[in-house]
Design a protein around this motif. Structure first.
Motif, short mmCIF file in Angstrom:
data_model
loop_
_atom_site.label_atom_id
_atom_site.label_comp_id
_atom_site.label_asym_id
_atom_site.label_seq_id
_atom_site.Cartn_x
_atom_site.Cartn_y
_atom_site.Cartn_z
N SER A 347 0.95 -1.17 0.09
CA SER A 347 -0.13 -0.04 0.10
C SER A 347 0.97 1.13 -0.06
N ARG A 355 -6.42 3.03 -4.34
CA ARG A 355 -7.01 2.18 -3.37
C ARG A 355 -8.44 2.06 -3.40
N SER A 359 -10.68 -1.54 -4.27
CA SER A 359 -11.61 -2.00 -3.29
C SER A 359 -13.08 -2.27 -4.38
N GLU A 360 -13.14 -1.40 -5.34
CA GLU A 360 -14.31 -1.61 -6.12
C GLU A 360 -14.16 -2.83 -6.97
N GLN A 363 -14.71 -5.90 -4.80
CA GLN A 363 -16.08 -5.98 -4.33
C GLN A 363 -17.03 -6.45 -5.47
N THR A 370 -17.47 -6.08 1.27
CA THR A 370 -16.28 -6.21 2.28
C THR A 370 -15.11 -5.47 1.57
N THR A 371 -14.45 -4.23 2.28
CA THR A 371 -13.27 -3.65 1.74
C THR A 371 -12.00 -4.23 2.34
N PRO A 372 -10.96 -4.39 1.61
CA PRO A 372 -9.61 -5.02 2.22
C PRO A 372 -8.75 -4.01 3.10
N PHE A 374 -5.56 -2.34 3.93
CA PHE A 374 -4.52 -1.96 3.21
C PHE A 374 -3.27 -2.09 4.09
#
Length: 474
Positions: A347, A355, A359-360, A363, A370-372, A374
């Protein structure tokens, strides 16, 4: 021959503290002759002691002599039966921790009539003397072996008896109904049902649900006891080995830019948030012609199936590589009841726009909100957040709150036997089998539940097997 008749009533002795040199060691003497043997060796600093004058649970300072030799200056404490760990007269000698002093004290105790205790013999005597039931005695061994707060709490709950109370209550209900059904066999000419069949089936439903809950808890209990298995997975060169090294704070795994460096699983443990986690660094998932690497990948897939928590790692700087997300999706789909934590590594090289895009993409691919998390495994960024998430997962699992969690393999097997016996009884009931056949299955269930707490154990060999795994001195 009954257990009580075969139980050896010798006076026993052993070192109750850990091996090695220390400031203090404790030697425990238990049995009918414990007090008389100790008083023959012990010279108090003060007025003389006799069996009539010594006060239970009081400490006395003095010396131990044998045949003119001063062995040590120490503290003697007397516990009067039945108010001791074993339920017998017990003496504890707190001596200096010298290896020589401990050995000499044991030698003179045995010269006066003691014998060395066998592994687990103190706990075994406590069980046989009614000081604790069998499941509580086994909890003693778990407390001694505990390495984390969660392991300790789980063992303490079992030691305090809530687990036994629940099992005994279920057993008593089954005994009551079994007794009523057997009463019908004694008066067949009356053609009367002493046991209400509707009540019987309702009780079976209730007990089966309880048993199933306990059986299902074994996976969690076993994981807490042995270390919660956490698999670090992903394609090659996403930073799995670097993450393992950062978590452990040491260079445990080889790190290289060459794809396929990790060809076998690497395991190590650490404590986080009161839990013991067992991290497994797996070989990078990819298609390869390398036979050895393929063997490592197959072993990794096996470890992934065994894991309770999966850390799915992606390289945030290579999000354009479709195979990264494809492998993560395959793990996500097959996760069953396991928890998958998404980690976006490297990251430190990602902008805010990167970022959001990552995330998108995750998903969309996984059909989740759920988001990761980083992280930068190399710079140890985001690691505290990851540790917090691991702790949150375990807290939400009920490992701390649940009163009844099965962690003992023997208990798990007996619970399954009881559950299967009730299932057979229900099938027999539906088939219209006779009462005497139904009660056989009920009796099997009762026996299986009773064996967990020791209510139904009649074999001395069974007890020897259970307590042989304890340490000497307990």
């Amino acid at each position: 021959m009954s257990i009580l008749h075969s139980f050896n009533k010798d006076t026993i002795c052993a070192v109750a503290t850990a091996s090695g040199v220390g400031g203090i060691a404790v030697i425990r003497v238990s049995g009918a002759e414990a007090l008389s043997i100790a008083l023959r060796l012990f010279s108090p600093k003060g007025k003389a002691l006799s069996p009539e004058s010594i006060r239970p649970r009081h400490a006395y300072y003095g010396e131990v002599w044998h045949e003119g030799e001063l062995i040590d200056e120490l503290i003697l404490t007397y516990f009067h039966a039945p108010h001791s760990f074993t339920g017998e007269d017990t003496i504890e000698l707190a001596c200096h921790g010298s290896v020589y002093i401990r050995r000499r004290l044991l030698e003179v105790l045995m010269a006066e009539g003691c014998r060395m205790a066998e592994p687990g013999e103190y706990s075994r005597r406590a069980y046989l003397n009614g000081r604790m039931d069998l499941s509580s005695a086994e909890a003693v061994a778990d407390i001694i072996a505990s390495e984390s707060k969660a392991q300790h709490q789980m063992a303490m709950k079992q030691l305090r008896g809530g687990y036994s109370e629940e099992l005994n209550a279920l057993r008593e209900e089954l005994l009551r109904l079994t007794g009523l059904m057997e009463l019908e066999l004694d008066f067949p000419e009356e053609d009367v049902e002493f046991a209400d069949r509707t009540e019987l089936l309702a009780l079976c439903d209730h007990i089966e649900l309880k048993l199933q809950k306990l059986i299902d808890s074994y996976r969690l209990g076993n994981a807490v006891k042995r270390g919660i298995p956490v698999a670090i997975v992903g394609t090659t060169n996403v930073g799995k080995s670097t993450l393992l090294n950062t978590l452990l704070g040491e260079e445990r795994a080889i790190v290289s830019d060459i794809h396929g460096t990790t060809r076998d699983t690497i395991e190590d443990t650490m404590h986080i948030g009161g839990y013991l986690f067992r991290f497994v660094d797996t070989a990078g998932l990819r298609e390869t012609e390398d036979t050895i690497e393929n063997l490592g990948i197959e072993r990794s897939r096996s470890k992934i199936k065994e894991a309770d928590i999966i850390l799915a790692v992606v390289d945030g700087t290579r999000i354009g590589e479709a195979n990264q997300l494809d492998y993560i999706k395959s793990i996500w789909v097959e996760r069953e009841e396991r928890t998958v934590i998404l980690l976006a590594n490297k990251s430190e090289s990602l902008t805010e726009t990167d970022r959001i895009g990552l995330s998108e993409a995750l998903q969309t691919k996984l059909s989740t909100s759920t988001t990761p998390i980083f992280i930068s495994a190399r710079e140890a960024k985001g690691i505290d957040e990851l540790k917090g998430e691991l702790t949150r997962v375990m807290d939400s699992s009920g490992a701390n709150e649940a009163d009844l969690i099965v962690s003992n393999a023997r208990h798990h097997q007996l619970l399954r036997e009881a559950y299967d016996a009730l299932q057979r009884m229900r099938s027999g009931f539906d088939l219209g089998l006779s009462t005497d056949l139904l009660t056989l299955d009920l009796r099997h269930a009762i026996t299986s539940i009773g064996e967990i707490t020791g209510r139904e154990i009649t074999s001395d060999d069974t007890l020897h097997y259970i307590f042989a795994h304890f340490c000497i001195g307990k």
